[in-house]
Design a protein around this motif. Structure first.
Motif, PDB file in Angstrom:
ATOM      1  N   PRO A  19       0.776  -1.267   0.057  1.00 60.19           N
ATOM      2  CA  PRO A  19      -0.105   0.036  -0.089  1.00 60.19           C
ATOM      3  C   PRO A  19       0.876   1.332  -0.021  1.00 60.19           C
ATOM      4  O   PRO A  19       0.496   2.126  -0.810  1.00 60.19           O
ATOM      5  CB  PRO A  19      -0.859  -0.048   1.307  1.00 60.19           C
ATOM      6  CG  PRO A  19      -0.660  -1.512   1.687  1.00 60.19           C
ATOM      7  CD  PRO A  19       0.320  -2.064   0.995  1.00 60.19           C
ATOM      8  N   MET A  56      -6.473   7.748   2.644  1.00 57.45           N
ATOM      9  CA  MET A  56      -6.033   7.490   4.078  1.00 57.45           C
ATOM     10  C   MET A  56      -6.866   8.484   4.943  1.00 57.45           C
ATOM     11  O   MET A  56      -7.504   8.060   6.146  1.00 57.45           O
ATOM     12  CB  MET A  56      -4.692   7.337   4.319  1.00 57.45           C
ATOM     13  CG  MET A  56      -4.113   6.250   3.809  1.00 57.45           C
ATOM     14  SD  MET A  56      -4.619   4.715   4.563  1.00 57.45           S
ATOM     15  CE  MET A  56      -3.369   4.224   5.546  1.00 57.45           C
ATOM     16  N   THR A  74      -4.660   3.784  -0.222  1.00 57.43           N
ATOM     17  CA  THR A  74      -4.371   2.478  -0.169  1.00 57.43           C
ATOM     18  C   THR A  74      -5.407   1.481  -0.964  1.00 57.43           C
ATOM     19  O   THR A  74      -6.524   1.752  -0.974  1.00 57.43           O
ATOM     20  CB  THR A  74      -4.302   2.183   1.317  1.00 57.43           C
ATOM     21  OG1 THR A  74      -4.148   0.766   1.268  1.00 57.43           O
ATOM     22  CG2 THR A  74      -5.777   2.492   2.078  1.00 57.43           C
ATOM     23  N   MET A 116       6.275  -5.962   4.378  1.00 51.59           N
ATOM     24  CA  MET A 116       6.584  -5.241   5.773  1.00 51.59           C
ATOM     25  C   MET A 116       8.260  -5.222   5.772  1.00 51.59           C
ATOM     26  O   MET A 116       8.937  -5.865   4.981  1.00 51.59           O
ATOM     27  CB  MET A 116       6.086  -6.290   6.564  1.00 51.59           C
ATOM     28  CG  MET A 116       4.750  -6.170   6.920  1.00 51.59           C
ATOM     29  SD  MET A 116       3.974  -4.550   7.498  1.00 51.59           S
ATOM     30  CE  MET A 116       4.083  -4.840   9.233  1.00 51.59           C
ATOM     31  N   ILE A 120      -2.600  -5.831  13.354  1.00 53.51           N
ATOM     32  CA  ILE A 120      -3.213  -4.705  12.982  1.00 53.51           C
ATOM     33  C   ILE A 120      -3.611  -3.949  14.209  1.00 53.51           C
ATOM     34  O   ILE A 120      -4.669  -4.489  15.215  1.00 53.51           O
ATOM     35  CB  ILE A 120      -4.456  -4.949  12.157  1.00 53.51           C
ATOM     36  CG1 ILE A 120      -3.951  -5.884  11.062  1.00 53.51           C
ATOM     37  CG2 ILE A 120      -5.412  -4.054  11.911  1.00 53.51           C
ATOM     38  CD1 ILE A 120      -3.543  -4.917   9.886  1.00 53.51           C
ATOM     39  N   THR A 161      -4.771   1.875  14.559  1.00 48.87           N
ATOM     40  CA  THR A 161      -3.837   3.198  14.544  1.00 48.87           C
ATOM     41  C   THR A 161      -4.501   4.462  13.953  1.00 48.87           C
ATOM     42  O   THR A 161      -5.360   4.410  13.522  1.00 48.87           O
ATOM     43  CB  THR A 161      -2.592   2.762  13.646  1.00 48.87           C
ATOM     44  OG1 THR A 161      -1.924   3.993  13.532  1.00 48.87           O
ATOM     45  CG2 THR A 161      -3.005   2.163  12.370  1.00 48.87           C
ATOM     46  N   ILE A 176      -4.908   7.050  11.767  1.00 44.84           N
ATOM     47  CA  ILE A 176      -4.174   7.380  10.300  1.00 44.84           C
ATOM     48  C   ILE A 176      -3.518   8.671  10.280  1.00 44.84           C
ATOM     49  O   ILE A 176      -2.406   8.794   9.697  1.00 44.84           O
ATOM     50  CB  ILE A 176      -5.370   7.291   9.419  1.00 44.84           C
ATOM     51  CG1 ILE A 176      -5.822   5.646   9.216  1.00 44.84           C
ATOM     52  CG2 ILE A 176      -4.791   7.704   7.917  1.00 44.84           C
ATOM     53  CD1 ILE A 176      -7.017   5.632   8.699  1.00 44.84           C
ATOM     54  N   VAL A 208       0.480   8.816  10.998  1.00 40.19           N
ATOM     55  CA  VAL A 208       1.298   8.452  10.235  1.00 40.19           C
ATOM     56  C   VAL A 208       2.076   9.267   9.436  1.00 40.19           C
ATOM     57  O   VAL A 208       3.178   9.164   8.857  1.00 40.19           O
ATOM     58  CB  VAL A 208       0.877   7.189   9.320  1.00 40.19           C
ATOM     59  CG1 VAL A 208       0.090   6.157   9.958  1.00 40.19           C
ATOM     60  CG2 VAL A 208      -0.008   7.759   8.040  1.00 40.19           C
ATOM     61  N   LYS A 222      -8.553   0.797   5.452  1.00 37.97           N
ATOM     62  CA  LYS A 222      -7.347   1.510   5.727  1.00 37.97           C
ATOM     63  C   LYS A 222      -6.509   1.026   6.841  1.00 37.97           C
ATOM     64  O   LYS A 222      -5.402   1.378   6.718  1.00 37.97           O
ATOM     65  CB  LYS A 222      -7.914   2.999   6.311  1.00 37.97           C
ATOM     66  CG  LYS A 222      -8.727   3.870   5.225  1.00 37.97           C
ATOM     67  CD  LYS A 222      -9.295   5.063   5.834  1.00 37.97           C
ATOM     68  CE  LYS A 222     -10.292   5.836   5.212  1.00 37.97           C
ATOM     69  NZ  LYS A 222     -10.737   6.918   5.505  1.00 37.97           N
ATOM     70  N   MET A 223      -6.988  -0.017   7.263  1.00 34.58           N
ATOM     71  CA  MET A 223      -6.117  -0.475   8.670  1.00 34.58           C
ATOM     72  C   MET A 223      -4.618  -1.086   7.938  1.00 34.58           C
ATOM     73  O   MET A 223      -3.871  -1.126   8.737  1.00 34.58           O
ATOM     74  CB  MET A 223      -6.967  -1.591   9.495  1.00 34.58           C
ATOM     75  CG  MET A 223      -7.861  -0.883  10.408  1.00 34.58           C
ATOM     76  SD  MET A 223      -6.664   0.456  11.252  1.00 34.58           S
ATOM     77  CE  MET A 223      -7.475   1.881  10.997  1.00 34.58           C
ATOM     78  N   LEU A 224      -4.863  -1.944   6.948  1.00 40.05           N
ATOM     79  CA  LEU A 224      -3.834  -2.659   6.460  1.00 40.05           C
ATOM     80  C   LEU A 224      -2.619  -1.624   5.998  1.00 40.05           C
ATOM     81  O   LEU A 224      -1.467  -1.679   6.523  1.00 40.05           O
ATOM     82  CB  LEU A 224      -4.279  -3.456   5.170  1.00 40.05           C
ATOM     83  CG  LEU A 224      -3.186  -4.103   4.449  1.00 40.05           C
ATOM     84  CD1 LEU A 224      -2.567  -5.487   5.628  1.00 40.05           C
ATOM     85  CD2 LEU A 224      -3.684  -4.926   3.265  1.00 40.05           C
ATOM     86  N   GLY A 225      -3.222  -0.737   5.211  1.00 37.18           N
ATOM     87  CA  GLY A 225      -2.322   0.459   4.686  1.00 37.18           C
ATOM     88  C   GLY A 225      -1.319   1.488   5.981  1.00 37.18           C
ATOM     89  O   GLY A 225      -0.524   1.377   6.172  1.00 37.18           O
ATOM     90  N   ALA A 226      -2.598   1.646   6.935  1.00 38.51           N
ATOM     91  CA  ALA A 226      -2.279   2.325   7.986  1.00 38.51           C
ATOM     92  C   ALA A 226      -1.047   1.967   8.995  1.00 38.51           C
ATOM     93  O   ALA A 226       0.307   2.340   9.271  1.00 38.51           O
ATOM     94  CB  ALA A 226      -3.321   2.871   8.927  1.00 38.51           C
ATOM     95  N   GLN A 274       0.924  -0.837   7.743  1.00 37.11           N
ATOM     96  CA  GLN A 274       2.066  -1.104   6.879  1.00 37.11           C
ATOM     97  C   GLN A 274       2.983   0.420   7.201  1.00 37.11           C
ATOM     98  O   GLN A 274       4.041   0.473   7.095  1.00 37.11           O
ATOM     99  CB  GLN A 274       1.983  -1.357   5.639  1.00 37.11           C
ATOM    100  CG  GLN A 274       3.059  -1.570   4.803  1.00 37.11           C
ATOM    101  CD  GLN A 274       3.097  -1.279   3.342  1.00 37.11           C
ATOM    102  OE1 GLN A 274       2.357  -0.413   3.022  1.00 37.11           O
ATOM    103  NE2 GLN A 274       3.787  -1.900   2.557  1.00 37.11           N
TER     104      GLN A 274
END
Ligand code: SF4
Ligand code: SF4
Lengths: 190, 347
Positions: A9, A39, A48, A171, A180, A183, A185, A188, B331-335, B337
């Protein structure tokens, strides 16, 4: 199928090529199944893409009351079987990656099936064919390793639940699992 | 194998088969109007009923199915809503089962094919089953040998001249059904061989066998009529055997393959009542973005079902992943990562 699907992503440039190519797929012509999310518009231009991760033990199929979601022998999780799906949207709400789409017209769920008409005969899925930045990669693992850095990972942890998928995510080196976290967003952005 | 069979399913299946046998016995005037030549058809039907009820019962025991089954009836039968629900049921029945409009929204060709196939088959079943079971039978009118009397469950239901439009229609109704099925089948087959999407995911056993079965039943049925009408009964007994064979195979296939959706798919009606209730009640807001994304009812029911399935989506701080909306999930996967690699930019 010796090829692997690897998602990265962070490389996504939000060009929407995948979204348009996806709509050309023979199994769901005219409707795009891939998701492309911004995002957090206020703070970042990062986007993403989300394709179906083709879970080994798919949550969508387990919560489906109609037994409408089946896996092919090579591990591709198919879109709902049209005669069976009763349009309840359990799969839409329970998929950990937010993948299935519900279409109210025919009252059915539809989702990414890794372009089964193409990948089952050795072609690349539409999205990975057109992605200019390799945020969506489909090909041999060896080739990927020759050219790219990082580790493709396909084990996820959501709270107490572990999910293993057919599709990998890039990763940092030596990662084994993606935990997961919920988080923030906006946090970041550097 | 017997030990692996589901007990509830077996009990329900046996009960349904016995009920059918009793209905045949009494409905045919203690077998007076039952034609022993049709015993093979009857046995296959009794087996099919067992299989269908067995599979349905096993299916109902899956946690998500059981949840919808229970909820569907609960919301449908709620006394205050019952009159409105009955009206809605009538409307749903007309639109989704009779006219099958949801298929029209996918494609007109599929809709036409499905209407012809389904109604051709259902009408044929509605005619043949009562005849085979001896529930309906015809006798020549003793007063007028050119007329027929129809009896339903032993009661006189009407008299009509054999050589009349009504007589002709009555005795050819199965031919009309067969023609409808053959046309529907041709349309379905055309899509199955030419549509690249369909060809990649279809399976012989799931998608072609049912079409082939219906085709052979219809064609052999029409050949019987042709033999009587134009060929003075030439090869009739051989054709009758062929027809019986294809019908019996179709009956035996009913509980296993694609035809099971005929019994399963009406569960969609229960889901409609669930959705009505979901619209009327509290909505659930996403634990991350705060936007309402589904009904509280469905989210809580999903949590129950997930627990029954042995899943645990709960985080250490008590947050349940089921309270996160699909958009945030995407969005969680991208965030995560991005977080792992330290923000935008790539490896
Ligand atoms: S990613 Fe979602 S839709 Fe795809 S297989 Fe897993 S649970 Fe099902
Ligand atoms: S929407 Fe269809 S495929 Fe999804 S869970 Fe409900 S019945 Fe199954």
């Amino acid at each position: 199928m010796n090829s692997v699907f690897i998602l990265d992503p962070a490389r996504c440039i939000g060009c929407q090529a995948c979204v348009h190519a996806c709509g050309e797929c023979g199994t769901h012509r005219g409707v795009s199944m891939i998701h492309l999310e911004c995002m957090d518009r206020a703070t970042t231009v990062q986007t993403t893409p989300q394709v179906c991760m083709h879970c080994e033990n798919p949550t969508c199929a387990q919560v489906c009351p109609a037994d409408a979601i089946k896996q092919t022998p090579d591990g591709v999780v198919q879109s709902s079987l049209k005669p069976r799906c009763i349009g309840c949207q359990n799969c839409v709400l329970a998929c950990p990656f937010g993948v299935p789409k519900y279409d109210a017209g025919p009252d059915q769920m539809q989702k990414c099936d890794m372009c089964y008409d193409r990948t089952s005969v050795g072609k690349r899925p539409m999205c990975a064919t057109v992605c200019p930045s390799e945020a969506l990669y489909f090909g041999s693992m060896e080739e990927w390793r020759d050219r790219r850095q990082g580790t493709p990972v396909n084990t996820f942890r959501f709270g107490g639940q572990t999910v293993k998928t057919k599709v990998y995510t890039v990763m940092p080196a030596r990662s084994e699992r993606i935990d997961i976290r919920l988080t923030d967003i906006a946090g970041v952005k550097r | 194998m017997l030990r692996e069979m589901d007990r509830k399913g077996t009990a329900n299946g046996l009960a349904a088969s016995l009920l059918l046998l009793a209905a045949i016995y009494f409905g045919s005037g203690q077998l007076r109007h039952f034609d022993p030549a049709l015993i093979a058809y009857t046995s296959a039907t009794v087996f099919a009923v067992f299989g269908i009820v067995y599979r349905y019962s096993v299916w109902l025991q899956r946690p998500p199915t059981e949840m919808y089954w229970r909820r569907g009836w609960q919301f449908f039968l709620r006394p205050a809503q019952l009159p409105k629900n009955l009206l809605m049921l009538a409307r749903l029945f007309w639109n989704t089962i009779f006219l099958q409009t949801f298929i029209k929204r996918r494609s007109h060709l599929r809709w036409a094919a499905h209407l012809l196939l389904s109604w051709g088959t259902i009408a044929a079943c509605m005619v043949t089953f009562p005849l085979v079971f001896g529930w309906i039978h015809f006798e020549a009118d003793p007063q007028d040998p050119a007329a027929y009397q129809a009896f339903a469950f032993g009661f006189h239901a009407g008299t009509f001249p054999a050589e009349s439009p009504i007589g002709w229609f009555t005795f050819h109704i199965l031919d009309f059904c067969a023609v409808a099925v053959i046309v529907g089948m041709a349309l379905a087959m055309r899509r199955r061989v030419s549509d690249p999407g369909a060809t990649s995911v279809q399976q012989f056993s799931m998608d072609f066998v049912p079409i082939i079965l219906l085709f052979s039943v219809s064609v052999t049925g029409l050949m019987l009529t042709a033999s009587v009408t134009w060929m003075e009964g030439h090869n009739y007994s051989f054709l009758a055997l062929l027809h019986a064979f294809s019908v019996i195979i179709t009956l035996l296939y009913l509980p296993f393959g694609k035809f099971f959706h005929i019994f399963q798919r009406p569960a969609n009606l229960g889901v409609r009542f669930y959705k009505e209730e979901a619209l009327r009640t509290e909505q659930a807001a996403c634990a991350r973005c705060g936007v309402a994304f589904a009904s509280r009812l469905q989210i809580e029911d999903l949590k129950t079902v997930e627990e029954q399935l042995g899943m645990s989506w709960q985080y250490a701080d008590g947050t349940h992943y089921q309270d996160i909306c699909p958009t945030c999930r995407r969005k969680m996967l991208g965030a995560n990562q991005l977080e792992a690699i330290g923000g935008p930019g790539y490896l």
